[in-house]
Design an enzyme around this catalytic site. Structure first.
Site, short mmCIF file in Angstrom:
data_model
loop_
_atom_site.label_atom_id
_atom_site.label_comp_id
_atom_site.label_asym_id
_atom_site.label_seq_id
_atom_site.Cartn_x
_atom_site.Cartn_y
_atom_site.Cartn_z
N ARG A 66 0.82 -1.22 0.00
CA ARG A 66 0.00 0.00 0.00
C ARG A 66 0.85 1.28 0.00
NH1 ARG A 66 -5.02 -0.17 0.66
NH2 ARG A 66 -5.04 -2.08 1.87
N MET A 91 -10.98 2.50 -5.54
CA MET A 91 -11.33 1.37 -4.67
C MET A 91 -10.11 0.82 -3.92
SD MET A 91 -14.42 1.46 -4.83
CE MET A 91 -15.98 1.54 -5.69
N HIS A 110 -19.13 8.66 -1.39
CA HIS A 110 -19.54 7.29 -1.11
C HIS A 110 -21.05 7.17 -1.31
CE1 HIS A 110 -19.24 3.29 0.59
NE2 HIS A 110 -20.31 3.57 1.32
N ASP A 142 -9.92 10.12 6.20
CA ASP A 142 -8.90 9.84 7.21
C ASP A 142 -8.42 8.41 7.01
OD1 ASP A 142 -10.78 8.18 8.34
OD2 ASP A 142 -11.22 9.49 10.04
N GLU A 143 -7.76 7.86 8.03
CA GLU A 143 -7.12 6.57 7.80
C GLU A 143 -8.09 5.39 7.89
OE1 GLU A 143 -3.73 6.94 10.40
OE2 GLU A 143 -3.19 8.71 9.25
N ASP A 146 -14.13 5.01 4.77
CA ASP A 146 -15.37 5.79 4.64
C ASP A 146 -15.79 6.44 5.97
OD1 ASP A 146 -15.55 4.99 1.95
OD2 ASP A 146 -16.60 3.16 2.49
N GLU A 175 -25.03 12.11 -6.62
CA GLU A 175 -23.57 12.23 -6.47
C GLU A 175 -23.03 13.30 -7.40
OE1 GLU A 175 -21.17 8.61 -6.40
OE2 GLU A 175 -22.97 7.41 -6.08
C1 GAR Z 1 -19.68 5.94 -7.23
O1 GAR Z 1 -20.98 5.49 -6.97
C2 GAR Z 1 -18.94 6.26 -5.94
O2 GAR Z 1 -19.77 6.85 -4.97
C3 GAR Z 1 -18.50 4.89 -5.52
O3 GAR Z 1 -18.05 4.28 -6.70
C4 GAR Z 1 -18.82 4.80 -7.79
C5 GAR Z 1 -17.85 5.29 -8.84
O4 GAR Z 1 -18.54 5.67 -10.00
N1 GAR Z 1 -17.45 4.95 -4.54
C6 GAR Z 1 -17.34 4.08 -3.54
O5 GAR Z 1 -18.07 3.14 -3.38
C7 GAR Z 1 -16.19 4.39 -2.60
N2 GAR Z 1 -16.30 3.61 -1.40
P1 GAR Z 1 -17.83 6.57 -11.09
O6 GAR Z 1 -16.51 5.87 -11.44
O7 GAR Z 1 -18.78 6.58 -12.23
O8 GAR Z 1 -17.61 7.91 -10.49
#
Ligand code: GAR
Length: 206
Positions: A66, A91, A110, A142-143, A146, A175
């Site tokens: 990481r 991710m 998220h 943060d660390e 989510d 979003e």
């Molecule tokens: C989105 O729904 C975002 O909120 C989620 O991944 C998707 C990405 O879509 N993120 C997570 O789940 C982070 N924990 P995108 O590539 O079309 O923006």
């Protein structure tokens, strides 16, 4: 000088595009996306960035520890003089090294009303749990997964005939509005943080 944003993504890149569109439309004034980084070569978000003429870098994460990975990413962001890092469907959990490299300057979106349903498949978790309202959250990173202070949230209803796909689509539309608004607030410094609470300046309160 324009405020420089770095976007990290792993897939589709629709939130990246919502940010890029908001900047083009002047809804995030005086900003530019200086770099998009993906850990997947074939992430559609990388192609989308390139077609917009935005610098895009693939840093494959496979086989790397990481922090070793994060050191590469931080170096690339520093080279582009990035001030604010936006995770947009990235991710991977960030290392303490990454978090400490951009103190108070990393955001994530998220697809749930945190602290409910962190982690993967948040929309599926919400459906299976049976909640009547779902939504999305923009928070400081943060660390922990989510878990940082919450900047903005948006609520959507869960309908009885929803599938994971229909609920995800309803959340995604929110979003795309919420993330640009959150980035504008942060770049303009229109908030303070008191313990876990992000307090907006009076004129930004709804
Ligand atoms: C989105 O729904 C975002 O909120 C989620 O991944 C998707 C990405 O879509 N993120 C997570 O789940 C982070 N924990 P995108 O590539 O079309 O923006």
């Amino acid at each position: 000088m324009k405020k420089r944003i770095g976007v990290l993504l792993s897939g589709r890149g629709s939130n990246f595009e919502a940010l890029a569109d908001a900047i083009s439309a002047g809804r995030i004034p005086n900003a530019e996306i200086a770099l998009v980084i993906s850990n997947h070569e074939d992430a559609p978000g990388i192609a989308r960035a390139r077609s917009r003429g935005i610098p895009a870098l693939v840093l494959p994460s496979k086989g790397l520890q990481r922090e070793a990975y994060d050191r590469q990413a931080v170096a690339a962001l520093r080279e582009k003089q990035v001030e604010l890092v936006c995770l947009a469907g990235f991710m991977r959990l960030l290392s303490p090294f990454f978090i400490q490299s951009f103190p108070g300057a990393i955001l994530n979106i998220h697809p749930s009303l945190l602290p409910s349903f962190p982690g993967l498949e948040a929309q599926k978790q919400a459906l299976e749990y049976g909640v009547k309202f779902a939504g999305c959250t923009v928070h400081f990173v943060d660390e922990n997964l989510d878990a940082g202070p919450i900047l903005l949230q948006s609520v959507v209803p869960v309908r009885d005939d929803d599938t994971e796909q229909t609920l995800s689509a309803r959340i995604l539309a929110e979003e795309h509005k919420l993330y640009p608004e959150a980035v504008r607030l942060v770049l303009e410094g229109r908030y303070s943080i008191q313990a876990r609470r992000v307090i907006l300046t009076a004129q930004d309160r709804k």
